[in-house]
Scaffold this motif. Sequence first.
Motif, PDB file in Angstrom:
ATOM      1  N   PHE A   7       0.879  -1.167   0.000  1.00  0.00           N
ATOM      2  CA  PHE A   7       0.000   0.000   0.000  1.00  0.00           C
ATOM      3  C   PHE A   7       0.913   1.212   0.000  1.00  0.00           C
ATOM      4  CE2 PHE A   7      -2.577  -3.387   1.677  1.00  0.00           C
ATOM      5  CZ  PHE A   7      -3.779  -3.175   1.037  1.00  0.00           C
ATOM      6  N   HIS A   8       0.863   1.996  -1.081  1.00  0.00           N
ATOM      7  CA  HIS A   8       1.837   3.089  -1.092  1.00  0.00           C
ATOM      8  C   HIS A   8       1.392   4.373  -1.771  1.00  0.00           C
ATOM      9  CE1 HIS A   8       5.623   4.611   0.054  1.00  0.00           C
ATOM     10  NE2 HIS A   8       5.968   4.942  -1.174  1.00  0.00           N
ATOM     11  N   GLY A  15      -3.029   6.706   5.689  1.00  0.00           N
ATOM     12  CA  GLY A  15      -3.635   5.429   6.095  1.00  0.00           C
ATOM     13  C   GLY A  15      -2.921   4.200   5.555  1.00  0.00           C
ATOM     14  N   LYS A  16      -1.672   4.347   5.147  1.00  0.00           N
ATOM     15  CA  LYS A  16      -0.939   3.165   4.633  1.00  0.00           C
ATOM     16  C   LYS A  16      -0.873   2.062   5.691  1.00  0.00           C
ATOM     17  CE  LYS A  16       2.746   5.546   3.700  1.00  0.00           C
ATOM     18  NZ  LYS A  16       2.136   6.855   4.004  1.00  0.00           N
ATOM     19  N   THR A  17      -0.436   2.437   6.900  1.00  0.00           N
ATOM     20  CA  THR A  17      -0.295   1.429   7.952  1.00  0.00           C
ATOM     21  C   THR A  17      -1.666   0.906   8.394  1.00  0.00           C
ATOM     22  OG1 THR A  17       1.734   2.469   8.701  1.00  0.00           O
ATOM     23  CG2 THR A  17       0.646   1.004  10.269  1.00  0.00           C
ATOM     24  N   ILE A 144       0.460  -2.821  -6.281  1.00  0.00           N
ATOM     25  CA  ILE A 144       0.560  -1.673  -5.378  1.00  0.00           C
ATOM     26  C   ILE A 144      -0.815  -1.023  -5.344  1.00  0.00           C
ATOM     27  CG2 ILE A 144       1.645   0.582  -4.973  1.00  0.00           C
ATOM     28  CD1 ILE A 144       3.864  -0.456  -7.026  1.00  0.00           C
ATOM     29  N   ILE A 145      -1.299  -0.734  -4.150  1.00  0.00           N
ATOM     30  CA  ILE A 145      -2.583  -0.052  -4.006  1.00  0.00           C
ATOM     31  C   ILE A 145      -2.319   1.267  -3.291  1.00  0.00           C
ATOM     32  CG2 ILE A 145      -4.903  -0.177  -2.989  1.00  0.00           C
ATOM     33  CD1 ILE A 145      -4.593  -3.269  -3.284  1.00  0.00           C
ATOM     34  N   THR A 146      -2.887   2.342  -3.817  1.00  0.00           N
ATOM     35  CA  THR A 146      -2.597   3.649  -3.233  1.00  0.00           C
ATOM     36  C   THR A 146      -3.719   4.143  -2.331  1.00  0.00           C
ATOM     37  OG1 THR A 146      -1.090   4.334  -4.977  1.00  0.00           O
ATOM     38  CG2 THR A 146      -2.220   6.088  -3.797  1.00  0.00           C
ATOM     39  N   VAL A 181      -7.143   2.596  -6.097  1.00  0.00           N
ATOM     40  CA  VAL A 181      -6.910   3.712  -5.169  1.00  0.00           C
ATOM     41  C   VAL A 181      -7.961   3.622  -4.071  1.00  0.00           C
ATOM     42  CG1 VAL A 181      -7.091   6.240  -4.954  1.00  0.00           C
ATOM     43  CG2 VAL A 181      -5.866   5.248  -6.892  1.00  0.00           C
ATOM     44  N   ILE A 182      -7.522   3.821  -2.826  1.00  0.00           N
ATOM     45  CA  ILE A 182      -8.483   3.848  -1.712  1.00  0.00           C
ATOM     46  C   ILE A 182      -8.551   5.273  -1.177  1.00  0.00           C
ATOM     47  CG2 ILE A 182      -9.048   2.970   0.590  1.00  0.00           C
ATOM     48  CD1 ILE A 182      -7.374   0.457  -0.130  1.00  0.00           C
TER      49      ILE A 182
END
Length: 253
Positions: A7-8, A15-17, A144-146, A181-182
């Motif tokens: 997640f980057h 909110g990555k972590t 990779i999800i952003t 993307v979130i």
Amino acid sequence: MSKTISFHLQKGGVGKTTISGTISCQSAMQGAKTILVDLDPQGNASSWFLIDKTKYEVSDVLQGRCFIHEAVVPVRSMKNLYILPSFGIGGDLKKYGEQVIKSEPYVIFDLVKQLSKEYDHIVLDLSPGLGNLETSALIASDEIITPMTPEIFSLDGLEIFIHELEGIKKRFNSSVVHNKVIINSFDERIEQHKEILRVALKGEYSIYKIAVDPVFRKSQESHTAPQLFKMRGKGLKKQTLRSITEISQNIWS
Ligand SMILES: Nc1ncnc2c1ncn2[C@@H]1O[C@H](COP(=O)(O)OP(=O)(O)O)[C@@H](O)[C@H]1O
Ligand SMILES: [Mg+2]
């Protein structure tokens, strides 16, 4: 077959972590053997899920000071979930990342390859930068999800990230997927959030939303999974649970 997700976005506080940890818990709850690798030298994911300091951290594995199984810790009260921690204070992942990974960009790839023999799902939690350590993690990922917050600066960040990722993919001949993307901490009552959503939807990305939910912070403070956290009988909002389930289904399918 094992799958690795990062997640980057090169921005802090989006909110990555929170999302890495929550999606790792969801994956474990659905029965997949899951490992969360804390590649952020600040060690936030580790302090979320672990109470006691461990003997080894991920940089010890990367530097051959211990075996993977010596550094991996099962997460208390969450069957199927394991963490490969980072110490934060007292750790040397940052120094290692700055000094060594530049000349050895595939060390995370090699680590993931080893982990994929034992774990179904691998989640990498990264720091906000886009240096050698993050680059190495991104090219070791299948996807990779952003995560981003509904602010104009996050949209700018997304644009820059897309551009930089193109360069990284070319440089390392990587085919890592980046098409989700979130929008985190989304509130549909706020007009500006809806506007950000409209702009984001114009891209070629699948857009998911997670609402503001105070249970995330509270679960982090009490070292537990957000899905298990209850205060006066109340846990995550139904809407949040729906979002997590939807995201999880789309990631691992
Ligand atoms: N959907 C949300 N609702 C409420 N608080 C959130 C949400 N997502 C993240 N937070 C809080 O925001 C802060 C930053 O989140 P974090 O996951 O640490 O970001 P990052 O890893 O990108 O720096 C944390 O205190 C976390 O609890
Ligand atoms: Mg973080």
